[in-house]
Design an enzyme around this catalytic site. Structure first.
Site, mmCIF file in Angstrom:
data_model
loop_
_atom_site.group_PDB
_atom_site.id
_atom_site.type_symbol
_atom_site.label_atom_id
_atom_site.label_comp_id
_atom_site.label_asym_id
_atom_site.label_seq_id
_atom_site.Cartn_x
_atom_site.Cartn_y
_atom_site.Cartn_z
ATOM 1 N N SER A 133 0.840 -1.198 0.000
ATOM 2 C CA SER A 133 0.000 0.000 0.000
ATOM 3 C C SER A 133 0.881 1.257 0.000
ATOM 4 C CB SER A 133 -0.956 -0.056 1.194
ATOM 5 O OG SER A 133 -1.994 0.889 1.063
ATOM 6 N N ASP B 24 -9.446 -5.193 -4.778
ATOM 7 C CA ASP B 24 -8.578 -4.251 -4.082
ATOM 8 C C ASP B 24 -9.006 -2.806 -4.327
ATOM 9 O OD1 ASP B 24 -6.293 -3.008 -2.890
ATOM 10 O OD2 ASP B 24 -5.071 -4.731 -3.469
ATOM 11 N N HIS C 126 -7.596 -5.796 -0.248
ATOM 12 C CA HIS C 126 -6.347 -5.086 -0.003
ATOM 13 C C HIS C 126 -5.356 -5.867 0.852
ATOM 14 C CE1 HIS C 126 -4.033 -1.451 -0.348
ATOM 15 N NE2 HIS C 126 -4.029 -1.192 0.945
#
Length: 296
Positions: free
Chosen positions: A107, A245, A272
């Site tokens: 991320s 995601d 995610h």
């Protein structure tokens, strides 16, 4: 498979006059150096998901980025820049004597890993970009598509509150919560390490760099775009993403097409956090990539 493992070593590293705490698991000859997401999250959720790589002979190193976890938490907003975090990452790598690493960024940690790879390419053996992007304006367009699935009335409501800077209104928070459960973690019960990180979230770095939530990017990286620079990253790259995601498969494909040596894995039934949502597919993909690029 992931499990919680006590670190073998805990280090305190001085960075810009502040204390940053790092954790080391195992003593393998090759190191997986993990950069967690957030920004502003302690590293718990990513550390506990990857410390198990010691079972395959790797050393795993993580750290609480400045402002998070057991590291110091200054309140100077000028510290919350990706460039300063790149230098912090390099300071930790040098302090622990890690040499060339397999750098794994998840991320926000992926944005950080990309900028690190462009700044210190000589320190990488491979690059693993998990659930991340290299083009923020493109991501914003993808988030608009995900938000649109809530329906036009809900989108209009969210836009109204955003225009007014009101991010804590119950109806706005309810919409964000739905999006979180669709696109951040689709498990009915979020794993303990995830909850532990979220419960200790420092919103100072988060709002400064990103914005008020996962679906509104108005921070100092809102215009960040490294797609034109990705051709400079010559090491092998693994890109992973979940089919649902928030940082979408379209964003992942955009990176793959810009990189000279990259492979892309999209995990079914995951958003995610595929390492928690679909570990049966995630770990073989990660370990297969690492094994193909071991120095020994």
């Amino acid at each position: 498979m992931w499990r919680e493992i006590e670190p073998d070593d805990r280090f305190e590293v001085e960075v810009d006059g502040y204390r940053v705490v790092a954790y080391s698991h195992g003593n393998g000859s090759e190191t997986v150096f993990c950069l967690n997401g957030g920004p502003g999250l302690p590293c718990d959720y990513l550390r506990e998901a990857h410390s198990c790589l010691i079972d395959q002979g790797y050393r795993v190193v993580t750290f609480d980025q400045l402002g998070t976890g057991f590291s110091d938490r200054p309140e100077d907003a000028s510290l919350w820049t990706i460039g300063r975090y790149v230098e912090e990452t390099e300071t930790v790598r040098k302090a622990l004597g890690l040499g060339k690493v397999h750098m794994l960024g998840h991320s926000w940690g992926g944005w950080l890993a990309i900028d690190y790879a462009l700044t210190y390419p000589e320190n990488l053996r491979t690059l693993i970009l998990e659930d991340t992007v290299a083009d923020m304006p493109h991501l914003v367009s993808e988030l608009a598509r995900l938000r649109a699935a809530l329906g036009p009335e809900t989108v209009a409501m969210m836009q109204k509150h955003e225009a007014q800077g009101i991010y804590a209104h119950p109806e706005y928070l309810a919409a964000v919560t739905i999006l979180n459960y669709r696109h951040v973690c689709r498990l009915p019960e979020w794993p303990v390490p995830v909850r532990r990180s979220l419960d200790d979230w420092n919103m100072g770095p988060y709002t400064t760099i990103q914005g008020p939530n996962e679906f509104l990017y108005i921070g100092n990286l809102k215009d960040w775009n490294r797609i034109p620079d990705l051709h400079r990253i010559k090491v092998p790259v693994l890109i992973t993403t979940g089919e649902h995601d928030e940082l979408t498969p379209a964003c992942a494909l955009r990176m793959k097409l810009a990189l000279p040596d990259a492979e892309l894995k999209v995990f079914a039934n995951a958003s995610h956090m595929p390492f928690y949502e679909n570990p049966g597919d995630y770990y073989p993909a990660l370990l297969g990539f690492l094994s193909r690029h071991r120095a020994d």
